[in-house]
Design a protein around this motif. Structure first.
Motif, short mmCIF file in Angstrom:
data_model
loop_
_atom_site.label_atom_id
_atom_site.label_comp_id
_atom_site.label_asym_id
_atom_site.label_seq_id
_atom_site.Cartn_x
_atom_site.Cartn_y
_atom_site.Cartn_z
N LYS A 73 0.84 -1.18 -0.03
CA LYS A 73 -0.01 0.01 0.02
C LYS A 73 0.89 1.39 -0.05
N SER A 74 1.95 1.33 0.65
CA SER A 74 3.02 2.15 0.85
C SER A 74 3.37 2.74 -0.68
N THR A 75 3.54 1.82 -1.52
CA THR A 75 4.07 1.90 -3.03
C THR A 75 3.03 2.42 -3.66
N VAL A 76 1.78 2.19 -3.65
CA VAL A 76 0.82 2.89 -4.03
C VAL A 76 0.65 4.21 -3.82
N TYR A 77 0.93 4.79 -2.49
CA TYR A 77 0.76 6.02 -2.17
C TYR A 77 1.97 6.71 -2.45
N ALA A 78 3.00 5.98 -2.65
CA ALA A 78 4.21 6.88 -3.11
C ALA A 78 4.09 7.23 -4.68
N TYR A 79 3.58 6.69 -5.25
CA TYR A 79 3.35 7.10 -6.94
C TYR A 79 1.88 7.92 -6.86
N TYR A 80 1.06 7.78 -6.48
CA TYR A 80 -0.50 8.41 -6.50
C TYR A 80 -1.11 8.28 -5.03
N PRO A 81 -0.61 9.71 -4.40
CA PRO A 81 -1.34 9.96 -3.05
C PRO A 81 -2.66 9.93 -2.72
N THR A 82 -3.58 10.04 -3.90
CA THR A 82 -5.25 9.99 -3.82
C THR A 82 -5.57 8.79 -4.59
N LYS A 83 -6.79 8.20 -4.54
CA LYS A 83 -7.53 7.58 -5.51
C LYS A 83 -7.84 8.55 -6.73
N GLU A 84 -8.20 9.75 -6.67
CA GLU A 84 -8.57 10.43 -7.79
C GLU A 84 -7.52 10.54 -8.77
N LYS A 85 -6.14 10.96 -8.20
CA LYS A 85 -4.81 10.73 -9.06
C LYS A 85 -4.68 9.53 -9.65
N LEU A 86 -4.71 8.48 -8.86
CA LEU A 86 -4.67 7.06 -9.57
C LEU A 86 -5.83 6.87 -10.74
N PHE A 87 -6.99 7.33 -10.30
CA PHE A 87 -7.74 6.95 -11.46
C PHE A 87 -7.54 8.17 -12.75
N GLU A 88 -7.03 9.23 -12.40
CA GLU A 88 -6.70 9.92 -13.61
C GLU A 88 -5.46 9.39 -14.32
N ALA A 89 -4.70 8.78 -13.73
CA ALA A 89 -3.60 7.88 -14.25
C ALA A 89 -4.04 6.82 -15.22
N VAL A 90 -5.08 5.98 -14.57
CA VAL A 90 -5.58 4.97 -15.53
C VAL A 90 -6.25 5.85 -16.57
N VAL A 91 -7.11 6.68 -16.33
CA VAL A 91 -7.79 7.00 -17.82
C VAL A 91 -6.74 7.87 -18.89
N GLU A 92 -5.85 8.30 -18.35
CA GLU A 92 -4.65 8.95 -19.19
C GLU A 92 -3.83 7.83 -20.04
N ALA A 93 -3.66 6.70 -19.35
CA ALA A 93 -2.94 5.63 -20.00
C ALA A 93 -3.96 4.85 -20.84
N GLU A 94 -5.31 4.71 -20.61
CA GLU A 94 -6.15 4.05 -21.66
C GLU A 94 -6.29 5.15 -22.82
N CYS A 95 -6.43 6.29 -22.54
CA CYS A 95 -6.95 7.28 -23.64
C CYS A 95 -5.68 7.49 -24.51
N GLU A 96 -4.58 7.45 -23.86
CA GLU A 96 -3.19 7.61 -24.71
C GLU A 96 -3.06 6.64 -25.65
N ALA A 97 -3.22 5.24 -25.19
CA ALA A 97 -3.13 4.19 -25.84
C ALA A 97 -4.12 4.09 -26.96
N ALA A 98 -5.43 4.30 -26.73
CA ALA A 98 -6.32 4.61 -27.69
C ALA A 98 -6.14 5.52 -28.95
N ILE A 99 -5.67 6.66 -28.34
CA ILE A 99 -5.12 7.78 -29.67
C ILE A 99 -4.27 7.29 -30.29
N GLN A 100 -3.02 6.61 -30.13
CA GLN A 100 -2.02 6.06 -30.51
C GLN A 100 -2.39 4.82 -31.70
#
Length: 217
Positions: free
Chosen positions: A48-75
């Motif tokens: 869990k500490s590793t999760v928080y080290a990269y993404y301090p909130t669930k919102e930021k982690l969700f943003e990262a997932v959305v960005e990764a999905e959308c980036e792959a789709a656009i490419q």
């Protein structure tokens, strides 16, 4: 409006990629609200500490997932039409690549998760629009702009950005609505061909010039 992604799968650390991959699995399966950090860290195989080290909130982690999905789709969509010249082929290929993405199980799950949380987390919904549909509009606009330069399209009545939005919405509207409201059903290849052809023909009838029509005569 051009969105700027902050997640690039080729630059983030392997541990961060593991966290995003685990979060993707959980968010798409359970939605944003039902997902917990415990579930995500177990799916990612990290602490869990590793999760928080990269993404301090669930919102930021969700943003990262959305960005990764959308980036792959656009490419993926960008790559399929890069070397095509025929306008009808370009539009049909863009439409098919885009439809494959937003009608995929993960595409539908992400959309449901976003829309379900939009009233409570409007900033997440807006972020999805900017890195997803808005970026797709920008990509389509690049192809439309080329066709306007050579006289195949005239979008002066609405403008380049609006024309691109019209096309992507023609592609997405009925297909996405049908699949969202009929969970588990998979449209046939013939049905997808019909949706794509309808979108392309409608767009070309609205904005195709006499030059384009003469070339197809």
């Amino acid at each position: 409006m051009q969105a700027t992604s902050t997640v690039h799968s080729d630059t983030i650390s392997p541990k961060a990629r593991m966290v995003v991959a685990g979060a993707r699995e959980i968010f798409l399966a359970h939605g944003f609200s039902a997902a917990t950090t415990d579930m995500i860290q177990r799916a990612a195989g990290v602490s869990k500490s590793t999760v928080y080290a990269y993404y301090p909130t669930k919102e930021k982690l969700f943003e990262a997932v959305v960005e990764a999905e959308c980036e792959a789709a656009i490419q993926a969509v960008h790559s399929v039409a890069m070397h095509l010249n025929d306008l009808r082929d370009v539009l049909s290929t863009l439409a098919r690549a885009y439809m494959t993405i937003f009608l995929s199980p993960s595409g539908l799950a992400l959309f449901r998760a976003i829309i379900g949380e939009a009233p409570r987390f409007p900033q997440l919904a807006r972020h999805f629009y900017l890195v997803g549909p808005s970026s797709m509009n920008n990509l389509v606009a690049q192809h439309i702009e080329r066709s306007t330069r050579i006289g195949e399209l005239d979008v002066s009545s609405v403008g380049l950005e609006t024309a691109a939005s019209i096309f992507t919405n023609l592609v997405r509207s009925e297909a996405q609505m049908q699949c969202l409201t009929h969970p588990g059903s998979v449209p046939s290849a013939a049905q997808q061909d019909q949706w794509i052809n309808t979108a392309v023909v409608t767009f070309l009838r609205a904005f195709g010039t006499s030059n384009f029509n003469a070339g197809k005569a």
